[in-house]
Design a protein around this motif. Sequence first.
Motif, PDB file in Angstrom:
ATOM      1  N   ALA A  52      19.700  18.171 -84.198  1.00  0.00           N
ATOM      2  CA  ALA A  52      19.367  19.862 -84.398  1.00  0.00           C
ATOM      3  C   ALA A  52      18.533  19.509 -85.569  1.00  0.00           C
ATOM      4  O   ALA A  52      18.117  18.632 -86.223  1.00  0.00           O
ATOM      5  CB  ALA A  52      20.671  20.387 -84.783  1.00  0.00           C
ATOM      6  N   CYS A  53      17.824  20.840 -85.888  1.00  0.00           N
ATOM      7  CA  CYS A  53      17.115  21.253 -87.022  1.00  0.00           C
ATOM      8  C   CYS A  53      17.798  21.776 -88.053  1.00  0.00           C
ATOM      9  O   CYS A  53      18.450  22.544 -87.911  1.00  0.00           O
ATOM     10  CB  CYS A  53      15.832  21.963 -86.791  1.00  0.00           C
ATOM     11  SG  CYS A  53      14.855  22.119 -88.135  1.00  0.00           S
ATOM     12  N   ASP A  54      17.793  21.262 -89.386  1.00  0.00           N
ATOM     13  CA  ASP A  54      18.655  21.904 -90.430  1.00  0.00           C
ATOM     14  C   ASP A  54      17.915  22.919 -91.043  1.00  0.00           C
ATOM     15  O   ASP A  54      18.497  23.268 -92.169  1.00  0.00           O
ATOM     16  CB  ASP A  54      19.042  20.731 -91.475  1.00  0.00           C
ATOM     17  CG  ASP A  54      18.110  20.096 -91.970  1.00  0.00           C
ATOM     18  OD1 ASP A  54      16.842  20.421 -92.189  1.00  0.00           O
ATOM     19  OD2 ASP A  54      18.195  18.947 -92.526  1.00  0.00           O
ATOM     20  N   VAL A  55      16.834  23.386 -90.588  1.00  0.00           N
ATOM     21  CA  VAL A  55      15.920  24.561 -90.993  1.00  0.00           C
ATOM     22  C   VAL A  55      16.212  25.443 -89.971  1.00  0.00           C
ATOM     23  O   VAL A  55      16.439  25.415 -88.927  1.00  0.00           O
ATOM     24  CB  VAL A  55      14.450  24.493 -91.092  1.00  0.00           C
ATOM     25  CG1 VAL A  55      13.770  25.511 -91.391  1.00  0.00           C
ATOM     26  CG2 VAL A  55      14.049  23.254 -92.118  1.00  0.00           C
ATOM     27  N   PRO A  56      16.773  26.720 -90.645  1.00  0.00           N
ATOM     28  CA  PRO A  56      17.086  27.744 -89.599  1.00  0.00           C
ATOM     29  C   PRO A  56      16.141  28.187 -88.594  1.00  0.00           C
ATOM     30  O   PRO A  56      14.842  28.180 -88.725  1.00  0.00           O
ATOM     31  CB  PRO A  56      17.422  29.205 -90.475  1.00  0.00           C
ATOM     32  CG  PRO A  56      17.558  28.724 -91.806  1.00  0.00           C
ATOM     33  CD  PRO A  56      16.722  27.312 -92.107  1.00  0.00           C
ATOM     34  N   SER A  57      16.739  28.081 -87.269  1.00  0.00           N
ATOM     35  CA  SER A  57      15.662  28.327 -86.288  1.00  0.00           C
ATOM     36  C   SER A  57      14.668  29.377 -86.095  1.00  0.00           C
ATOM     37  O   SER A  57      13.482  29.038 -85.867  1.00  0.00           O
ATOM     38  CB  SER A  57      16.466  28.381 -84.688  1.00  0.00           C
ATOM     39  OG  SER A  57      17.385  29.448 -85.130  1.00  0.00           O
ATOM     40  N   HIS A  58      14.959  30.533 -86.945  1.00  0.00           N
ATOM     41  CA  HIS A  58      13.882  31.692 -86.789  1.00  0.00           C
ATOM     42  C   HIS A  58      13.010  31.438 -87.866  1.00  0.00           C
ATOM     43  O   HIS A  58      12.004  32.409 -87.810  1.00  0.00           O
ATOM     44  CB  HIS A  58      14.561  33.100 -86.917  1.00  0.00           C
ATOM     45  CG  HIS A  58      15.348  33.293 -85.649  1.00  0.00           C
ATOM     46  ND1 HIS A  58      14.738  33.734 -84.614  1.00  0.00           N
ATOM     47  CD2 HIS A  58      16.684  33.381 -85.169  1.00  0.00           C
ATOM     48  CE1 HIS A  58      15.370  33.873 -83.568  1.00  0.00           C
ATOM     49  NE2 HIS A  58      16.703  33.733 -83.919  1.00  0.00           N
ATOM     50  N   LEU A  59      13.039  30.420 -88.720  1.00  0.00           N
ATOM     51  CA  LEU A  59      11.946  30.130 -89.588  1.00  0.00           C
ATOM     52  C   LEU A  59      11.152  28.916 -89.121  1.00  0.00           C
ATOM     53  O   LEU A  59      10.014  28.648 -89.799  1.00  0.00           O
ATOM     54  CB  LEU A  59      12.736  29.784 -90.895  1.00  0.00           C
ATOM     55  CG  LEU A  59      11.720  29.781 -92.125  1.00  0.00           C
ATOM     56  CD1 LEU A  59      10.951  31.146 -92.144  1.00  0.00           C
ATOM     57  CD2 LEU A  59      12.467  29.463 -93.527  1.00  0.00           C
ATOM     58  N   TYR A  60      11.817  28.036 -88.243  1.00  0.00           N
ATOM     59  CA  TYR A  60      11.448  27.031 -87.693  1.00  0.00           C
ATOM     60  C   TYR A  60      10.562  26.896 -86.381  1.00  0.00           C
ATOM     61  O   TYR A  60      11.052  26.548 -85.304  1.00  0.00           O
ATOM     62  CB  TYR A  60      12.641  25.838 -87.653  1.00  0.00           C
ATOM     63  CG  TYR A  60      11.831  24.405 -87.644  1.00  0.00           C
ATOM     64  CD1 TYR A  60      11.367  23.574 -88.760  1.00  0.00           C
ATOM     65  CD2 TYR A  60      11.520  23.641 -86.442  1.00  0.00           C
ATOM     66  CE1 TYR A  60      10.905  22.349 -88.634  1.00  0.00           C
ATOM     67  CE2 TYR A  60      11.194  22.436 -86.298  1.00  0.00           C
ATOM     68  CZ  TYR A  60      10.772  21.736 -87.298  1.00  0.00           C
ATOM     69  OH  TYR A  60      10.178  20.542 -87.356  1.00  0.00           O
ATOM     70  N   SER A 390      12.014  24.265 -97.465  1.00  0.00           N
ATOM     71  CA  SER A 390      12.188  25.018 -96.265  1.00  0.00           C
ATOM     72  C   SER A 390      11.367  24.593 -95.279  1.00  0.00           C
ATOM     73  O   SER A 390      11.067  23.347 -95.292  1.00  0.00           O
ATOM     74  CB  SER A 390      11.008  26.258 -97.234  1.00  0.00           C
ATOM     75  OG  SER A 390      11.176  27.409 -96.071  1.00  0.00           O
ATOM     76  N   SER A 391      10.680  25.248 -94.396  1.00  0.00           N
ATOM     77  CA  SER A 391      10.267  24.961 -92.972  1.00  0.00           C
ATOM     78  C   SER A 391       8.967  24.274 -93.131  1.00  0.00           C
ATOM     79  O   SER A 391       7.860  25.163 -93.461  1.00  0.00           O
ATOM     80  CB  SER A 391      10.361  26.130 -92.115  1.00  0.00           C
ATOM     81  OG  SER A 391       9.536  25.804 -90.969  1.00  0.00           O
ATOM     82  N   SER A 392       8.609  23.348 -92.730  1.00  0.00           N
ATOM     83  CA  SER A 392       7.198  22.553 -92.645  1.00  0.00           C
ATOM     84  C   SER A 392       6.388  23.320 -91.771  1.00  0.00           C
ATOM     85  O   SER A 392       5.153  23.150 -91.928  1.00  0.00           O
ATOM     86  CB  SER A 392       7.396  21.330 -91.918  1.00  0.00           C
ATOM     87  OG  SER A 392       8.299  20.327 -92.729  1.00  0.00           O
ATOM     88  N   VAL A 393       6.762  24.044 -90.748  1.00  0.00           N
ATOM     89  CA  VAL A 393       5.918  24.875 -89.942  1.00  0.00           C
ATOM     90  C   VAL A 393       5.174  26.079 -90.668  1.00  0.00           C
ATOM     91  O   VAL A 393       3.943  26.136 -90.474  1.00  0.00           O
ATOM     92  CB  VAL A 393       6.765  25.483 -88.680  1.00  0.00           C
ATOM     93  CG1 VAL A 393       5.899  26.303 -87.893  1.00  0.00           C
ATOM     94  CG2 VAL A 393       7.742  24.486 -87.948  1.00  0.00           C
ATOM     95  N   LEU A 394       5.618  26.424 -91.604  1.00  0.00           N
ATOM     96  CA  LEU A 394       5.015  27.288 -92.525  1.00  0.00           C
ATOM     97  C   LEU A 394       3.819  26.676 -93.225  1.00  0.00           C
ATOM     98  O   LEU A 394       2.647  27.254 -93.470  1.00  0.00           O
ATOM     99  CB  LEU A 394       5.997  27.763 -93.782  1.00  0.00           C
ATOM    100  CG  LEU A 394       7.207  28.544 -93.348  1.00  0.00           C
ATOM    101  CD1 LEU A 394       8.107  28.822 -94.593  1.00  0.00           C
ATOM    102  CD2 LEU A 394       6.890  29.764 -92.586  1.00  0.00           C
ATOM    103  N   MET A 395       4.035  25.293 -93.678  1.00  0.00           N
ATOM    104  CA  MET A 395       2.851  24.687 -94.436  1.00  0.00           C
ATOM    105  C   MET A 395       1.654  24.324 -93.169  1.00  0.00           C
ATOM    106  O   MET A 395       0.655  24.425 -93.335  1.00  0.00           O
ATOM    107  CB  MET A 395       3.286  23.267 -94.917  1.00  0.00           C
ATOM    108  CG  MET A 395       4.372  23.532 -96.011  1.00  0.00           C
ATOM    109  SD  MET A 395       3.583  24.268 -97.369  1.00  0.00           S
ATOM    110  CE  MET A 395       2.871  22.843 -98.045  1.00  0.00           C
TER     111      MET A 395
END
Length: 489
Positions: A52-60, A390-395
């Motif tokens: 699972a992802c340990d970053v909250p889904s709605h930020l990931y 935080s979420s790598s997707v943001l980067m």
Amino acid sequence: MTRVEVAIVGAGFAGIGVASALRRAGREDFVVLERAESVGGTWRDNTYPGIACDVPSHLYGFAAHPNPAWSGTYAKGAEIHAYLEHVVDVEGLRDRVLLRTPMRGAAWDAAHDVWRLTTPSGVITADVLVLACGRLTEPTIPRFAGLEQFPGPLFHSARWDHSADLAGARVGVVGTGASAVQIVPELARTAAHVTLFQRTPAWIVPRGGDAYSDADRARFAASPQALEALRADLYAEGEARFASRAGDSAAAADAEAVALAHLERQVADPALRAALTPDYAFGCKRVLLSDDFYPAVASEAVTLVPDALTEVDGSTLVASDGTRHEVDALVLATGFASTRQPYAELVTGEGGVTLAEHWSGGMTAFASTVVAGFPNLFVLNGPNASLGHSSSVLMIEEQAGYVTRVLDARGGRVLRVDPEAERTYTDEIARAAASTRWMTGGCRNWYVDERSGRLALLWPGTVDAFRERLARADGSEFLPAPAIEGIPA
Ligand code: N01
């Protein structure tokens, strides 16, 4: 021979993110090379139990693709893989992705100002090369004496062998990073016994989180504003977490107290608690989130060996303290080659220099994205582009924005990074990193390059700071086009 404007290598979050950004910016002439059978990167490759992802889904996820259907606060691996497949479809990228097409090499052709990519199905020529190859893709398999003779199932956490029947087996697990803390509770439920080799304990904080109900999902679907607000809240929480992960000792002390209280609450045995207590600064390694790891380790189902695995003697695992442990199967949750990316060996820039050579003292890039000596090349998720808070997707989204902005401003010009700009940026990173716990916390982590001792993987700031830094990149990072005889520059 295929000729495109942009060749993107890798169809994980970064490759899909940059391809979507190009398309949204009106660019159509690109392909995405993917070596595997499907898109998804990490979320395709990692299928271990409990993933699972340990970053909250709605930020990931991508801001442009909110997903009201996430199953809970933390999404499971398979859902994230399905999400990426979905994004490929809705962004119309399906026919751009060349599956089973590994980049075997990429070389800058200075005579024609193009990249030539070698693939099993021929050469692809591109004006621009985007490396979105991931940074935690290459499993690290430590060289334990006798490993090859181990008689039972043996695999790395990122190459889970689902044909191995571990139910009722005695399973050895090596490592206590983010992967292991998700795997161990699952194995503890099904295996006859788990023997866990811990070289370094992790700082672990409560995970919390809930499954979303149908009503929650309906509410998210009905109100994009609610989803946007939730994402904004999660973003702000992540940014606030930065202080405890970086250099702020008061914030770290508070977070450390939360972690120690969590350990105390979940593990009654003082000796086991002591073995699970880190002796390095909170935040130095990635802080883990788990509510079920400590209870699993404290249960009868698991034996914690508070030492490294050093040798494999048939089906007996030998720890550095000399203790011997008999197992039927062995899982290596031993992490990834982060500082020496295999793709860097494959890319040759100006003067025949490979990216691996340019990065022999650790990865560097201006804006964490463009590299001196490698014209018209962008690297996503490479040097100083990961996050510990935080979420790598943001980067990835910020980097993809930078790529489209630079390409829009390029005209027909070849983009050559000023080596001085790369050096100055690298110094800037070093200054910002110097006092952080990643550098001073007394641990080994995958963010620091072992050759130079530089923080090479992590961005040592908030996401806001990264956005601001990229906004300040005004094009002066690129060298002016050389004057052509007879034509003024
Ligand atoms: O790998 P790791 P990972 N004997 O490198 C140990 C992301 N991720 O796959 O600490 C015993 O963290 C090694 O020990 P030490 C996330 O960014 C995200 O778990 O080096 N142990 C360490 O404990 C994460 O940081 C999610 O002393 C040995 C472990 O192996 C990154 O992936 C989920 C050993 C390797 O830990 C990597 O995590 C999962 C030996 N001989 C992963 N050799 C999310 O939820 C090595 N080790 C988003």
